[in-house]
Structure formats: C-alpha cells, structure tokens
Design a protein around this motif. Structure first.
Motif, PDB file in Angstrom:
ATOM      1  N   ASN A  47     -84.322 -26.921 -18.190  1.00 15.45           N
ATOM      2  CA  ASN A  47     -83.753 -27.646 -17.055  1.00 15.45           C
ATOM      3  C   ASN A  47     -83.990 -26.815 -15.809  1.00 15.45           C
ATOM      4  N   GLU A  48     -85.219 -26.850 -15.328  1.00 16.97           N
ATOM      5  CA  GLU A  48     -85.604 -25.984 -14.223  1.00 16.97           C
ATOM      6  C   GLU A  48     -85.148 -26.512 -12.870  1.00 16.97           C
ATOM      7  N   ASP A  49     -84.529 -27.687 -12.874  1.00 18.15           N
ATOM      8  CA  ASP A  49     -83.951 -28.205 -11.634  1.00 18.15           C
ATOM      9  C   ASP A  49     -82.645 -27.504 -11.303  1.00 18.15           C
ATOM     10  N   LEU A  50     -82.011 -26.917 -12.326  1.00 17.74           N
ATOM     11  CA  LEU A  50     -80.716 -26.267 -12.161  1.00 17.74           C
ATOM     12  C   LEU A  50     -80.944 -24.791 -11.861  1.00 17.74           C
ATOM     13  N   LEU A  51     -80.700 -24.387 -10.621  1.00 14.86           N
ATOM     14  CA  LEU A  51     -81.012 -23.027 -10.183  1.00 14.86           C
ATOM     15  C   LEU A  51     -79.939 -22.017 -10.556  1.00 14.86           C
ATOM     16  N   CYS A  52     -78.738 -22.505 -10.801  1.00 15.33           N
ATOM     17  CA  CYS A  52     -77.648 -21.621 -11.233  1.00 15.33           C
ATOM     18  C   CYS A  52     -76.956 -22.280 -12.420  1.00 15.33           C
ATOM     19  N   CYS A  53     -77.606 -22.186 -13.584  1.00 19.26           N
ATOM     20  CA  CYS A  53     -77.028 -22.806 -14.776  1.00 19.26           C
ATOM     21  C   CYS A  53     -75.786 -22.054 -15.240  1.00 19.26           C
ATOM     22  N   ARG A  54     -75.535 -20.892 -14.620  1.00 22.82           N
ATOM     23  CA  ARG A  54     -74.344 -20.117 -14.965  1.00 22.82           C
ATOM     24  C   ARG A  54     -73.074 -20.971 -14.888  1.00 22.82           C
ATOM     25  N   ASP A  55     -72.955 -21.785 -13.844  1.00 21.23           N
ATOM     26  CA  ASP A  55     -71.775 -22.637 -13.696  1.00 21.23           C
ATOM     27  C   ASP A  55     -71.618 -23.549 -14.898  1.00 21.23           C
ATOM     28  N   MET A  56     -72.698 -24.235 -15.255  1.00 25.36           N
ATOM     29  CA  MET A  56     -72.668 -25.173 -16.365  1.00 25.36           C
ATOM     30  C   MET A  56     -72.351 -24.474 -17.687  1.00 25.36           C
ATOM     31  N   LEU A  57     -72.918 -23.291 -17.889  1.00 26.64           N
ATOM     32  CA  LEU A  57     -72.705 -22.583 -19.150  1.00 26.64           C
ATOM     33  C   LEU A  57     -71.235 -22.263 -19.371  1.00 26.64           C
ATOM     34  N   TRP A  58     -70.520 -21.910 -18.312  1.00 30.80           N
ATOM     35  CA  TRP A  58     -69.099 -21.614 -18.438  1.00 30.80           C
ATOM     36  C   TRP A  58     -68.259 -22.886 -18.489  1.00 30.80           C
ATOM     37  N   GLU A  59     -68.526 -23.799 -17.575  1.00 33.86           N
ATOM     38  CA  GLU A  59     -67.656 -24.964 -17.428  1.00 33.86           C
ATOM     39  C   GLU A  59     -67.795 -25.948 -18.575  1.00 33.86           C
ATOM     40  N   ASN A  60     -68.980 -26.041 -19.169  1.00 29.52           N
ATOM     41  CA  ASN A  60     -69.203 -26.977 -20.262  1.00 29.52           C
ATOM     42  C   ASN A  60     -69.233 -26.286 -21.617  1.00 29.52           C
ATOM     43  N   SER A  61     -68.452 -25.237 -21.719  1.00 27.35           N
ATOM     44  CA  SER A  61     -68.224 -24.540 -22.987  1.00 27.35           C
ATOM     45  C   SER A  61     -66.748 -24.712 -23.341  1.00 27.35           C
ATOM     46  N   THR A  62     -66.327 -24.121 -24.429  1.00 26.48           N
ATOM     47  CA  THR A  62     -64.912 -24.217 -24.804  1.00 26.48           C
ATOM     48  C   THR A  62     -64.014 -23.486 -23.815  1.00 26.48           C
ATOM     49  N   HIS A  63     -64.590 -22.607 -22.987  1.00 27.70           N
ATOM     50  CA  HIS A  63     -63.791 -22.033 -21.899  1.00 27.70           C
ATOM     51  C   HIS A  63     -63.319 -23.129 -20.954  1.00 27.70           C
ATOM     52  N   GLY A  64     -64.105 -24.216 -20.859  1.00 25.49           N
ATOM     53  CA  GLY A  64     -63.798 -25.285 -19.929  1.00 25.49           C
ATOM     54  C   GLY A  64     -63.022 -26.441 -20.524  1.00 25.49           C
ATOM     55  N   VAL A  65     -62.506 -26.281 -21.751  1.00 26.42           N
ATOM     56  CA  VAL A  65     -61.639 -27.322 -22.314  1.00 26.42           C
ATOM     57  C   VAL A  65     -60.491 -27.601 -21.343  1.00 26.42           C
ATOM     58  N   ASN A  66     -59.970 -26.514 -20.784  1.00 27.44           N
ATOM     59  CA  ASN A  66     -59.051 -26.632 -19.649  1.00 27.44           C
ATOM     60  C   ASN A  66     -59.815 -26.183 -18.417  1.00 27.44           C
ATOM     61  N   GLN A  67     -60.154 -27.130 -17.554  1.00 31.74           N
ATOM     62  CA  GLN A  67     -60.966 -26.811 -16.379  1.00 31.74           C
ATOM     63  C   GLN A  67     -60.271 -25.846 -15.418  1.00 31.74           C
ATOM     64  N   HIS A  68     -58.977 -25.663 -15.582  1.00 33.47           N
ATOM     65  CA  HIS A  68     -58.262 -24.714 -14.724  1.00 33.47           C
ATOM     66  C   HIS A  68     -58.494 -23.265 -15.145  1.00 33.47           C
ATOM     67  N   ASN A  69     -59.222 -23.067 -16.239  1.00 26.28           N
ATOM     68  CA  ASN A  69     -59.577 -21.712 -16.663  1.00 26.28           C
ATOM     69  C   ASN A  69     -60.905 -21.252 -16.082  1.00 26.28           C
TER      70      ASN A  69
END
Length: 461
Positions: free
Chosen positions: A220-242
């Motif tokens: 997904n080379e359109d995403l220049l900072c996939c770091r956000d997605m990796l954290w937010e769409n993992s189990t860390h992000g089950v509660n988005q307030h984390n």
C-alpha cells in the motif's frame, strides 16, 4: 475500588508529577531498523555479538536478558542512556538520559551510531533511517523471548477473537518488529497540560506532511505513514481512546483526567507471568471480581484467573500521539524514524514549539487550507498521511501553514540560544519541495533506483 478511588489513583500517577515542575528536560528515543544488505534475514547471533561489543566499548551495564540469556537492554549509569532492542532483534533503540539541550544528545547519538555501523559493516548490515524495515518480508519477525514481549505479541495476534467488534483489523500483529519511531519526551507543568495536549493534537495533520516515513513497500504505497494504521487497526485500537489522537477538545486538567479514565487495560503481571486479556475500561476493570488472562510458556498458551489489585493501575498503557506519562512529561510519539542525517528533527520541532503553543493555536484557528472544512484534526491526519492531498485542500495554503509552524519552532529554538535551530533546516527544505522522506523514497524507486541504495543514503549520519 470505587470510581473516586480510581480517579484519585489516576491523578496521582499522571497529573501529580506535573505539579511544581521547575526544570525542563528533554528525553529522546530513536528506534532504527537493522537491515541485512544482502537481502536476507538478520542473523540474531550477529546482533548478539554487536551487543557484547557495544557494552564493552561504552561501559553499559546489562539490565534485561531474554529467556535464553541474551542481553536486550543495557544502561549507562553516568548519563542514563539506554541501549536496547524494541520488540525484536531487528529493531535497535537508543534512549537518552534527560538533558538540557539537543546538541549533547546528538553528539552521544553519533558516537554510538558510528560504532554500531562500523561493527555491522563487516557483516554487510546497516542501521538506517526508515520507519518500516525494507526487509520485513524476509526477516525473522519474532518477539524477544521474554514475558512482556511475548504477551504483547499474543495480545496483537488475538485480533481474530474480536469478531463481535465492527472494526477493521490489519493482518500484521508482528508490526512492532518491523516498525521504528522517533519519539521525544518534554517536561510540562500542570497549568500548561491542557494547552500543550490540545494544541499539539490539532497539529498532527501538519506533522503528517513533514515527517511521514513509513511505507509498506509492494502493498500500500499510497500510505506514507502506515504507522498510524498499524497501531489504530490492531488490538491496541479495540478502544480507540488508547491510541492515536484525541477526538475531543482538552480544555482543562479535568478534561484530560476524564479522558484517561476512558482508556482500557489489557495486561497485568501475576506470579512472574505477564497476562493479556481483552481490553477492559479501567473504571470497569476495578468493579470486577475476577478475570481470566493468558500467558505462554514453552510455546504453549495457558490461562490464569486473577483478581484486580489497586497496583494494577501501573499496567494501564496508552499509545496516544500526545501521551501523558507517569514522569510528568508529554511523550510525542506519532513520528516515524527519520533519515539518520535528520535524526534530531523530530525532537527539535517539538522542543521549539513548546513555548509557542499560544501562537501555534492561533495559527491553526486562523487556517482554512485544511482546518474548518468539515473535518476534525483526527480525520485530517488520516487524509494527510496519504501520498496525494485531498482535492479540497489548497496546496499553497497548507504548505504555507507548515512553513509558518516551522518558523515558530525556529524562533523558539533560537531564543534558547544553544544553536539547536540548525536541526530544522531539513524540514524547511521538505516544505519548500513539498515532500517528506516517504515521498522522496517512492520517487527515487520510481526513477529506477534500488532500495538498498536508498537504505544506504538514509543511513548517512
């Protein structure tokens, strides 16, 4: 514990350390991927040899060992610097003891970095300044063999159990083993907490323009900072307030404390074992009589029933872009690892703006190039981490805003009188050329340059 008791403990842990702050220190953490330039997986035996050599050279004392006896963390007792591996032996981290200026930190970084690079050169390895390890597809993306990292990997690997939650989960539970960040911690007083958190939170879209450097090459080379997605769409992000950004205004200490109380806890330690379990809101957690956690031992998963204890408040861990720590600092943690020649840019950018938040806030409030277009700051960040700007965005306006933000930071650093403003020069160039390290890498690849040539240039100190 009652709700009032939990809130009181949260205050003691997160807010009280900011009371009566007199000194202002800087803490810098730099994670870097280890790359085998032969295009093969990193041999962990080589990494362990490097560790032993580093400790001998710099008189660091080992503080943490994995289950096979390998050192993964060591500290220098004189200056507080920590040499470690983050999540796996594919990712090296230097964490510097608190200092008053960035030049001192940079000097020590260059000394450590130079030694590591000289050692690795014999094996055709290198550290480099990329947010995603370009060899992630061939590396052994395994957690360091200790209770905490295995627990973390188990937690992230459990996403298939959350079928009842209507959210997208990516398929990279091992992302901590191939992603690298540049983080800075700055002291903050209780009085300034709300302003700092709220203003820097709203600044995140502009930071995406400047610092993005995490691309999943070939996917997904359109995403220049996939770091956000990796954290937010993992189990860390089950509660988005984390994770990620605050989706509300923080106008008071009470607002911030209330927000912290909405976070979830997902691990504790019992009988020397780290247990992970489905995230539970911290207030609800202390109303429960018991929970069942999971741990691994000798490759097998086991369950353990346990009861909440007041001390478990110390296991509450959030990953906000502006994260209030128990040290009385704000940790700014949204930026990817930068090219090594620009290694101090993230710390300098935030440091220069810390005493300019009132003017920074006015800049943001007056902007119409991205703000005030129907999107909140979190939504804007999600848009600006992509390669192309949204059609409604005025490129001239948004890059002019970025330049003004940099000028504010430059002014703040110059007023400190230590010459730290020189670290912003690469950022002015990025804004002038409307690029960032991720865009530059993709452009060079498109022009036919090989990835290891880019790896080498991003490794130049």
């Amino acid at each position: 514990m009652t709700r009032e008791e939990v809130i009181s403990r949260l205050y003691d842990r997160y807010i009280r350390p900011t009371e009566d702050k007199k000194d202002s220190f800087i803490g810098v953490e730099i994670e870097m991927p280890i790359v085998n330039m032969n295009g093969e997986a990193v041999d962990f035996d080589t990494v362990h040899l490097l560790t032993a050599a580093f400790l001998r050279e710099f008189d660091f004392t080992a503080t943490s060992f994995d289950e096979e006896g390998h050192i993964y963390s060591a500290v220098n007792s004189e200056n507080g610097d920590v040499f470690s591996y983050d999540c796996s032996y594919n990712n090296m981290e230097f964490s510097f003891g608190k200092e008053k200026n960035l030049l001192t930190i940079h000097d020590r970084f260059k000394t450590y970095y130079g030694f590591v690079q000289e050692f690795f050169r014999k094996y055709n390895y290198t550290l480099t300044g990329m947010g995603i390890n370009p060899n992630r597809g061939v590396n052994h993306n395994l957690p360091i063999e200790n209770g905490r990292y295995k627990m973390l990997f188990n937690h992230l690997s459990s996403f298939s159990k959350y079928f009842y939650i209507p959210m997208f989960f990516h398929r990279y539970p091992q992302f901590g083993m191939f992603s690298s960040a540049s983080q800075v911690q700055l002291d903050v007083t209780r009085e300034r907490l709300p302003e700092v958190v709220d203003t820097f939170n709203k600044l995140e879209p502009i930071k995406a323009l400047i610092f993005s450097n995490s691309v999943l090459l070939g996917e997904n080379e359109d995403l220049l900072c996939c770091r956000d997605m990796l954290w937010e769409n993992s189990t860390h992000g089950v509660n988005q307030h984390n994770v990620g950004m605050y989706d509300c205004d923080i106008n008071s200490v009470e607002d911030l404390l209330s927000y912290i109380s909405t976070a979830s806890i997902y691990c504790v330690e019992r009988e020397g074992k780290y247990l992970n379990f489905p995230p539970v809101n911290i207030l609800e957690y202390f109303t429960l009589d018991s929970l069942t956690g999971e741990y691994t031992e000798n490759g097998k998963a086991y369950q353990m029933k346990f009861s909440p204890q007041p001390e478990d408040i110390s296991y509450l861990r959030t990953f906000k872009f502006e994260d209030l720590t128990y040290r009385g600092t704000i940790e700014f943690r949204s930026s990817c690892c930068q090219p090594i020649g620009d290694v101090m840019t993230v710390a300098a950018f935030h440091l220069g703006l810390m005493d300019r938040t009132d003017r920074l806030k006015k800049l943001i409030e007056a902007d119409n190039s991205i703000y005030h277009n129907g999107y909140n700051a979190a939504e804007l960040r999600h848009q600006l981490v992509h390669r192309d700007l949204p059609k409604y965005v005025d490129p001239d306006g948004v890059y002019d805003l970025a330049r003004k933000v940099l000028e504010l930071s430059f002014e703040g650093l110059a007023q400190r009188g230590q010459g730290e403003e020189k670290y912003l020069e690469p950022l002015f160039e990025r804004v002038k050329n409307r690029t960032n390290p991720a865009k530059t890498m993709l452009d060079r690849l498109k022009n036919g340059e090989g990835i290891y040539s880019i790896v080498k240039s991003y490794a130049e100190a």
